[in-house]
Motif scaffolding. Structure first.
Motif, short mmCIF file in Angstrom:
data_model
loop_
_atom_site.label_atom_id
_atom_site.label_comp_id
_atom_site.label_asym_id
_atom_site.label_seq_id
_atom_site.Cartn_x
_atom_site.Cartn_y
_atom_site.Cartn_z
N THR B 188 0.83 -1.21 0.00
CA THR B 188 0.00 0.00 0.00
C THR B 188 0.86 1.25 0.00
O THR B 188 0.59 2.21 -0.73
CB THR B 188 -0.91 0.01 1.24
N ARG B 189 1.90 1.23 0.82
CA ARG B 189 2.78 2.39 0.87
C ARG B 189 3.44 2.63 -0.48
O ARG B 189 3.53 3.76 -0.96
CB ARG B 189 3.86 2.18 1.93
N MET B 190 3.88 1.55 -1.07
CA MET B 190 4.52 1.67 -2.38
C MET B 190 3.54 2.23 -3.39
O MET B 190 3.90 3.09 -4.21
CB MET B 190 5.01 0.29 -2.83
N MET B 191 2.32 1.77 -3.31
CA MET B 191 1.30 2.24 -4.24
C MET B 191 1.09 3.74 -4.08
O MET B 191 0.90 4.46 -5.07
CB MET B 191 0.00 1.48 -3.97
N ASN B 192 1.13 4.21 -2.85
CA ASN B 192 0.99 5.65 -2.62
C ASN B 192 2.08 6.43 -3.33
O ASN B 192 1.80 7.40 -4.05
CB ASN B 192 1.06 5.94 -1.11
N VAL B 193 3.29 6.01 -3.13
CA VAL B 193 4.40 6.73 -3.75
C VAL B 193 4.32 6.62 -5.26
O VAL B 193 4.39 7.62 -5.98
CB VAL B 193 5.75 6.16 -3.26
N ALA B 194 4.12 5.40 -5.75
CA ALA B 194 4.20 5.18 -7.19
C ALA B 194 3.02 5.82 -7.91
O ALA B 194 3.20 6.56 -8.88
CB ALA B 194 4.24 3.69 -7.48
N TRP B 195 1.84 5.55 -7.44
CA TRP B 195 0.68 5.96 -8.21
C TRP B 195 0.36 7.44 -8.11
O TRP B 195 0.02 8.08 -9.10
CB TRP B 195 -0.54 5.14 -7.84
N LEU B 196 0.47 7.97 -6.95
CA LEU B 196 0.19 9.39 -6.85
C LEU B 196 1.20 10.17 -7.67
O LEU B 196 0.86 11.20 -8.26
CB LEU B 196 0.16 9.83 -5.39
N GLY B 197 2.46 9.68 -7.73
CA GLY B 197 3.44 10.32 -8.59
C GLY B 197 3.08 10.10 -10.05
O GLY B 197 2.90 11.04 -10.81
N ALA B 198 2.96 8.86 -10.41
CA ALA B 198 2.68 8.52 -11.80
C ALA B 198 1.33 9.12 -12.23
O ALA B 198 1.17 9.58 -13.36
CB ALA B 198 2.68 7.02 -11.99
N GLY B 199 0.37 9.12 -11.33
CA GLY B 199 -0.94 9.66 -11.64
C GLY B 199 -0.87 11.12 -12.05
O GLY B 199 -1.51 11.53 -13.03
N GLN B 200 -0.10 11.88 -11.37
CA GLN B 200 0.07 13.28 -11.72
C GLN B 200 0.65 13.43 -13.11
O GLN B 200 0.22 14.24 -13.91
CB GLN B 200 0.98 13.96 -10.71
N LEU B 201 1.66 12.59 -13.37
CA LEU B 201 2.30 12.64 -14.68
C LEU B 201 1.29 12.33 -15.77
O LEU B 201 1.27 12.97 -16.82
CB LEU B 201 3.44 11.63 -14.74
N LEU B 202 0.43 11.37 -15.50
CA LEU B 202 -0.55 10.98 -16.50
C LEU B 202 -1.52 12.12 -16.79
O LEU B 202 -2.02 12.28 -17.90
CB LEU B 202 -1.31 9.75 -16.03
N ARG B 203 -1.79 12.93 -15.79
CA ARG B 203 -2.72 14.04 -16.00
C ARG B 203 -2.02 15.23 -16.65
O ARG B 203 -2.60 16.31 -16.76
CB ARG B 203 -3.34 14.46 -14.68
N GLY B 204 -0.76 15.03 -17.00
CA GLY B 204 -0.07 16.07 -17.76
C GLY B 204 0.76 17.02 -16.92
O GLY B 204 1.39 17.93 -17.45
N ALA B 205 0.77 16.83 -15.61
CA ALA B 205 1.56 17.70 -14.76
C ALA B 205 3.04 17.46 -15.02
O ALA B 205 3.46 16.34 -15.28
CB ALA B 205 1.25 17.43 -13.29
N THR B 206 3.82 18.51 -14.99
CA THR B 206 5.26 18.38 -15.21
C THR B 206 6.00 19.35 -14.31
O THR B 206 5.61 20.51 -14.19
CB THR B 206 5.63 18.69 -16.66
N TRP B 207 6.99 18.79 -13.67
CA TRP B 207 7.83 19.67 -12.85
C TRP B 207 9.05 20.07 -13.66
O TRP B 207 9.65 19.23 -14.33
CB TRP B 207 8.25 18.91 -11.60
N ARG B 208 9.40 21.35 -13.65
CA ARG B 208 10.59 21.78 -14.39
C ARG B 208 11.60 22.40 -13.44
O ARG B 208 11.21 23.02 -12.44
CB ARG B 208 10.20 22.82 -15.44
N PRO B 209 12.86 22.24 -13.78
CA PRO B 209 13.89 22.87 -12.94
C PRO B 209 13.77 24.38 -12.97
O PRO B 209 13.47 24.95 -14.03
CB PRO B 209 15.21 22.40 -13.58
N PRO B 210 13.97 25.05 -11.85
CA PRO B 210 13.88 26.51 -11.80
C PRO B 210 15.01 27.14 -12.60
O PRO B 210 16.03 26.51 -12.84
CB PRO B 210 14.03 26.82 -10.32
N ALA B 211 14.83 28.39 -13.03
CA ALA B 211 15.88 29.08 -13.78
C ALA B 211 17.17 29.14 -12.96
O ALA B 211 17.13 29.14 -11.73
CB ALA B 211 15.40 30.49 -14.12
N SER B 212 18.29 29.24 -13.64
CA SER B 212 19.64 29.25 -13.03
C SER B 212 20.09 27.89 -12.58
O SER B 212 19.59 27.32 -11.71
CB SER B 212 19.71 30.21 -11.86
#
Lengths: 212, 212
Positions: B188-212
């Motif tokens: 269950t814990r693994m699922m939390n980490v994996a899916w909530l992360g992957a789930g965001q990615l699937l919805r198109g969310a993207t984290w980008r490195p800040p400038a500099s």
DNA sequence: GAGCATACCTACTCGTGCGTAAGGTTACGC
DNA sequence: GCGTAACCTTACGCACGAGTAGGTATGCTC
């Protein structure tokens, strides 16, 4: 006036570093057991008894390698992730430093790390290093949670941190096996997986197993 | 009518399994190199030449162990994650099967796996198994993405899958080292980490490195 | 330039553990 | 009841590699 030198006598400190360099190369190329002290000595351009005189037995030599490389890595990470930054910034900088390090020490560190996992005598040494990493990451998460007035059981945090560290190590392996891959890009990908997942958790989202 | 038996003569197929059981135990307890064929034979209640007659050299024996355990694990996972379910359901079932397997074969599988990473001769065998896992996970993600009409570069998917598999293996190690921990809860814990992360990615969310 | 410490070498010993040769013993067919 | 084939053993050869003994050369100090 023999111009065929390179066989200069060198002070102990210098030779020790050369030996460690050679040992890291050979251990990573062959694995701990398959590596022979003779090959390490030859690779260092020196004879075997010197290795024993300076660095001790094969196990001690390996521990010395582990120690040096481990310390270098920890310093690279710690130097990058200042504790007064926000959590995501710290995570990003830590990851970037980590993958940068692995990219620069590909065959060196990565395989050393792979080696140490398997062999009982060194598993402890390695586990201690990893435990420090996990602790740092868990502390980071905890800090961010408290900042939002939320609280989570210690074990849960530790496990999440463990998963993140594991995923990172795994990508480090991937990076070590793909010489053309870009460390910075790899770090960005890792950040996507880690932070968007962890970010959701921090906002209180929880996934639960379906009934049955 | 000697009642002090247990030294019955047994057909080959049975003895082979006993030997493999013993080999897995000893390899996991000692590590590949520290394990001696004599100890394995003794642990199996048999003498050394029998092992050579049936399973071949030490390396071949180890490969046989790897193969049997690997196949069992793959079957456990594949049997749980039917391909016609939605992605999150498949992931969850796969994880649950995986951690269930590791929990049931703690010293057996987990340490075998740890061993195989380090020793060159087996790294290939292991890498192939892992590659199949990564492929499955990547395929799952790809499928889910296409269902939403989105598309992503193959390499990116592969890397994300690699990270997820790595995180899972890492938690499996954790589980193997904590005999009191509950496999289901770990999943269950693994699922939390994996899916909530992957789930965001699937919805198109993207984290980008800040400038500099 | 004598003395001393330190860098460095060649050439060995010896334990350990893989793999095997050669020979017993139990079941089973006829 | 007797051969034959599979099961199983004790006892060894042998290579490989960790670690060492004992000796040589080089530079540094006074």
């Amino acid at each position: 006036m023999s111009s065929a030198p390179t066989f200069k006598r060198l002070p102990r400190a210098v030779r020790e570093q050369q030996m460690l360099d050679a040992a890291v190369r050979v251990f990573s190329r062959r694995g701990f057991h398959a590596a022979s002290m003779d090959e390490i000595a030859e690779d260092a351009g020196i004879s075997k008894p010197m290795v024993y005189a300076y660095l001790g037995t094969k196990e001690e030599l390996f521990v010395a390698c582990l120690h040096r490389e481990g310390t270098r890595m920890m310093e690279a990470i710690a130097g990058a992730a200042a504790p007064d930054l926000p959590a995501d910034e710290r995570l990003w900088r830590g990851l970037r430093a980590f993958f940068g390090f692995v990219g620069a020490h590909r065959d060196g560190w990565a395989v050393l790390y792979r080696q140490a996992r398997g062999e009982q005598p060194f598993a402890g040494e390695l586990a201690a290093m990893r435990a420090r990493l996990v602790e740092v990451v868990a502390g980071m998460l905890d800090h961010a949670l408290r900042a939002e007035g939320r609280e989570v059981a210690g074990t849960d945090l530790e496990v999440v941190a463990y998963a993140l560290v594991g995923a990172t190590e795994s990508l480090a392996d991937w990076l070590a096996d793909h010489p053309d891959a870009d460390p910075e890009k790899t770090a960005t990908r890792m950040m996507n997986v880690a932070w968007l997942g962890a970010g959701q958790l921090l906002r209180g989202a929880t996934w639960r197993p379906p009934a049955s």
